[in-house]
Design a protein around this motif. Structure first.
Motif: not given
Length: 328
Positions: A81-85
């Motif tokens: 999720w953080a990587a997607l952001i």
């Protein structure tokens, strides 16, 4: 794999924006609330790493080029999720600042390079490490994750481009946007990724994860003595990478499917009407990383380094701005 504007129809772009909006919202909330979230400094520097590493273009036979994305590294280290952001913000600023990827195609590019790569890379890695990775699995797992993720991303881009002559044509049946059919886009995208860019992403992911593990071990050893500053170490590493980015200028060929309107015209002898209308709607504040109109190789290299440093700083600021907005 940065799809430029004019290659996808407005309906296709709108569809991907609509699909990504709830994903971005969910990713923001999940990242902010996740107990495993490692904080904004690491997220910001991770996004800057992804931006810089994509400037290292690698030439391949046939005159094309490509690069590592770094998204799988972020997915493994920060969580998907953080990587997607981080990946989405990086792609947005690449398009806005440097014209690398389209503004209208931002949703599709985020779907391919931020969503698909983050989650597929993370789950392939987790399936292979089986808990705490040993020495062999610690190398094989990230390598396989990087290889699988970038090829899934390439396949998605091939389908999106190849679908355009089917779904967007004029009254005479001529394509309005990307002109090549699936029979061309799939092999044209997949062969270089399976043979060249997949191994590059695999090797790069394994090397970076190995470095991260060594830094983590040093942190555990030195933190008790107050002799370790992980953020400072990462910042120095990013600065070194930024200074080395002119290596990426060795690759002179344009990645397949990322041609300008003029380049496509020289290849095919025509430009689809929709692409002619939308293809150069936003060239970026500093087109082609500031080197588009520079004459000498030395000046181009200087602008490339400045773009790497300035772009990284802006991405770090954008991550912190995103964090302040999400906290409200």
């Amino acid at each position: 794999m940065h799809i430029p504007d004019g290659y996808l129809s407005p309906k296709t772009c709108g569809l991907f924006f609509a699909a990504m909006l709830p994903v971005w919202y969910a990713a923001s909330r999940w990242t902010m609330r996740s107990p495993g979230f490692k904080g904004f400094p690491l997220l910001a520097l991770g996004a800057a790493f992804s931006f810089i590493i994509m400037m290292f273009n690698v030439p391949i036979p046939g005159g094309s080029s490509g690069h590592m994305t770094g998204t799988v590294v972020l997915g493994i280290v920060l969580g998907p999720w953080a990587a997607l952001i981080a990946g989405s913000i990086t792609l947005a600023l690449q398009a806005l600042l440097f014209g690398d990827g389209g503004i209208l195609a931002f949703g599709a590019n985020s779907f391919n390079m931020a969503l698909i790569m983050s989650f597929s890379g993370f789950y392939v890695y987790r399936a292979l490490v089986l808990g705490t990775p040993g020495r062999l699995r610690g190398v094989v797992a990230p390598a396989v994750a990087g290889y699988v993720a970038i090829n899934l991303c390439a396949f998605a881009a091939a389908l999106e481009l190849g679908a355009q002559p089917i779904i967007a044509v004029d009254a005479q049946g001529a394509p309005l946007y990307a002109p090549y059919s699936l029979s061309i886009t799939v092999p044209a995208m997949m062969i270089p990724h399976l043979l060249f860019f997949g191994p590059i992403e695999a090797l790069g992911t394994a090397l970076v994860l190995s470095y991260v593990r060594k830094q983590e071990a040093q942190r555990h050893e030195k933190v008790a003595y107050g002799a370790y500053n992980g953020i400072a170490t990462l910042m120095v590493g990013l600065l070194v990478l930024a200074l080395l980015t002119p290596i990426g200028l060795i690759a002179s060929g344009t990645p397949w499917g990322e041609w300008s309107v003029a380049e496509l015209s020289s290849l095919t002898g025509f430009v689809p009407a929709g692409m002619a209308r939308l293809g150069e709607m936003w060239p970026g504040l500093a087109p082609d990383y500031g080197q588009a109109n520079q004459a000498t190789p030395l000046v181009k290299a200087g602008y490339y380094v400045l773009s790497a440093i300035a772009g990284s700083a802006i991405i770090v600021a954008a991550i912190y701005l995103w964090g302040r907005i999400c906290r409200r």
